[in-house]
Design an enzyme around this catalytic site. Structure first.
Site, PDB file in Angstrom:
ATOM      1  N   LYS A  45     -40.207  15.067  45.697  1.00  0.00           N
ATOM      2  CA  LYS A  45     -39.352  15.085  46.881  1.00  0.00           C
ATOM      3  C   LYS A  45     -39.395  16.439  47.600  1.00  0.00           C
ATOM      4  CE  LYS A  45     -38.462  10.899  45.789  1.00  0.00           C
ATOM      5  NZ  LYS A  45     -38.836  10.821  44.379  1.00  0.00           N
ATOM      6  N   TYR A 248     -35.658  -1.714  37.526  1.00  0.00           N
ATOM      7  CA  TYR A 248     -35.682  -0.284  37.821  1.00  0.00           C
ATOM      8  C   TYR A 248     -34.840   0.504  36.814  1.00  0.00           C
ATOM      9  CZ  TYR A 248     -34.706   4.135  40.079  1.00  0.00           C
ATOM     10  OH  TYR A 248     -34.573   5.474  40.339  1.00  0.00           O
ATOM     11  N   TYR A 274     -39.922   7.209  36.183  1.00  0.00           N
ATOM     12  CA  TYR A 274     -41.072   7.158  37.088  1.00  0.00           C
ATOM     13  C   TYR A 274     -42.389   7.547  36.405  1.00  0.00           C
ATOM     14  CZ  TYR A 274     -37.477   7.130  40.756  1.00  0.00           C
ATOM     15  OH  TYR A 274     -36.403   6.819  41.539  1.00  0.00           O
TER      16      TYR A 274
HETATM   17  C1  LIG Z   1     -39.015   9.456  43.731  1.00  0.00           C
HETATM   18  C2  LIG Z   1     -39.949   9.610  42.586  1.00  0.00           C
HETATM   19  C3  LIG Z   1     -41.166   8.899  42.527  1.00  0.00           C
HETATM   20  C4  LIG Z   1     -41.550   7.848  43.519  1.00  0.00           C
HETATM   21  O1  LIG Z   1     -41.883   8.368  44.770  1.00  0.00           O
HETATM   22  P1  LIG Z   1     -41.723   7.449  46.062  1.00  0.00           P
HETATM   23  O2  LIG Z   1     -42.145   8.276  47.170  1.00  0.00           O
HETATM   24  O3  LIG Z   1     -40.266   7.060  46.085  1.00  0.00           O
HETATM   25  O4  LIG Z   1     -42.539   6.232  45.874  1.00  0.00           O
HETATM   26  C5  LIG Z   1     -42.029   9.140  41.486  1.00  0.00           C
HETATM   27  N1  LIG Z   1     -41.702  10.027  40.517  1.00  0.00           N
HETATM   28  C6  LIG Z   1     -40.547  10.706  40.528  1.00  0.00           C
HETATM   29  C7  LIG Z   1     -40.270  11.631  39.405  1.00  0.00           C
HETATM   30  C8  LIG Z   1     -39.629  10.528  41.557  1.00  0.00           C
HETATM   31  O5  LIG Z   1     -38.476  11.205  41.533  1.00  0.00           O
END
Ligand SMILES: *Cc1c(COP(=O)(O)O)cnc(C)c1O
Length: 321
Positions: A45, A248, A274
């Site tokens: 992010k 999720y 993730y």
């Molecule tokens: C938000 C996030 C993702 C996914 O990214 P997107 O742009 O939402 O698809 C992957 N890994 C981590 C650790 C995240 O925080």
């Protein structure tokens, strides 16, 4: 045109994963360390927020309003940006009241974010109500959507593809794709420079078709914002929907194995929501013979490690050691 504010630690390193490559006996595996982007424990992010902040400041914003799950990495990085640039941050977190603030939520509060808890089903209306109140109170709010996954945020990953191109030209890029902004940026960046490699997002939330559609939408919004001539179609976007699990944020055994393998073979920390899933996808595909053994496959580490320290994940990981 959106002008970013630069604060990320870039370029992030690209490193070989020799022991994991050997253990899996497949293609040459590499990693791109976007868990090291420098903003309050880093993550993907940060690159998106460089553009979101640029846009927010251009609009005279004084308050960043955003939204995510209790263990949102996006919210933690947004809280950090707000702190660093002297803005307020209001964070709507969904998923019910946790027993104690831990992991990312602890860090949100530590960095001064105002946290508003809500249920998943009421998330959008709560966000709207919070935004409207901030506006009526004269706090000059700027809304950053879930994951900063809109055209503005995706621009950070258009740049990221350029950054990688100066480091390595892998045949494949594999990572966890969720709200789609990361993949949108990478795919648009690839289209712009006619990148020959493939970009494969492992979905951890939406079915493949829905995510592919969303990625195209975000990418084309980004292209329009930056007056780029390129446009994506669904054929430009590769999504793997074979590792969706049971929903999720709910860990599956493959996540646990991936987290342990990366930790024990490479000293790399993944996260339970993730990157654990993205790596589970990578490992599953290597074992299925999906990649040619002479290819280079780069795993894009998108961050997230603070969630490892929060329940229920910490206990689940610990119980399998
Ligand atoms: C938000 C996030 C993702 C996914 O990214 P997107 O742009 O939402 O698809 C992957 N890994 C981590 C650790 C995240 O925080």
């Amino acid at each position: 045109m959106i002008k970013p504010v630069r604060f990320a630690h870039l370029p992030t390193p690209v490193e070989p994963m020799q022991r994991l490559t050997k253990a899996l006996g497949g293609p040459e595996l590499w990693i791109k360390r976007d868990d090291q982007t420098g903003l309050a424990l880093g993550g993907n992010k940060t690159r998106k927020l460089e553009y979101a902040l640029g846009d927010a400041l251009a609009h005279g914003a004084q308050t960043l309003v955003t939204v995510g799950a209790i263990q949102s990495n996006h919210v933690r990085q947004t809280a950090a940006v707000a702190a660093r640039f002297g803005l307020s941050c209001i964070a709507v977190l969904s998923g019910g009241q946790p027993e104690a603030p831990e992991g990312n939520m602890l860090l949100d509060l530590l960095m001064g974010a105002e946290v508003v808890l809500t249920e998943r089903s009421r998330r959008d209306e709560t966000l709207q109500a919070v935004f409207d109140r901030a506006q009526s109170e004269g706090r000059k709010p700027y809304l950053i959507p879930v994951g900063a996954s809109n055209g503005v945020g995706a621009l950070g990953y258009v740049d990221a593809l350029d950054e990688l191109a100066g480091q390595l030209q892998p045949d494949w890029i594999v990572f966890c794709s969720s709200s789609g902004g990361t993949q949108a940026g990478l795919a648009l960046g690839a289209k712009r420079r006619a990148w020959p490699g493939k970009i494969l997002g492992v979905s951890n939330d939406s079915p493949a078709e829905a995510l592919r559609f969303r990625v195209v939408q975000i990418a084309n919004e980004a292209a329009a914002l930056q007056e780029m001539p390129d446009r994506l179609t669904p054929e430009d976007v590769d999504v793997c929907g074979s590792f969706l699990g049971v929903g999720y944020g709910v860990m599956i055994e493959e996540d646990h194995e991936a987290i342990r393998l990366f930790a024990r073979l490479e000293g790399l920390l993944l996260d339970p929501v993730y990157t654990g899933r993205g790596a589970a996808g990578l490992i599953g595909l290597v074992r299925k013979g999906f990649f040619h053994s002479d290819e280079q496959v780069l795993f894009w580490h998108t961050g997230g490690t603070p969630a490892l320290f929060a329940e229920p994940y910490a206990g689940q990981v610990a119980s399998r050691l």
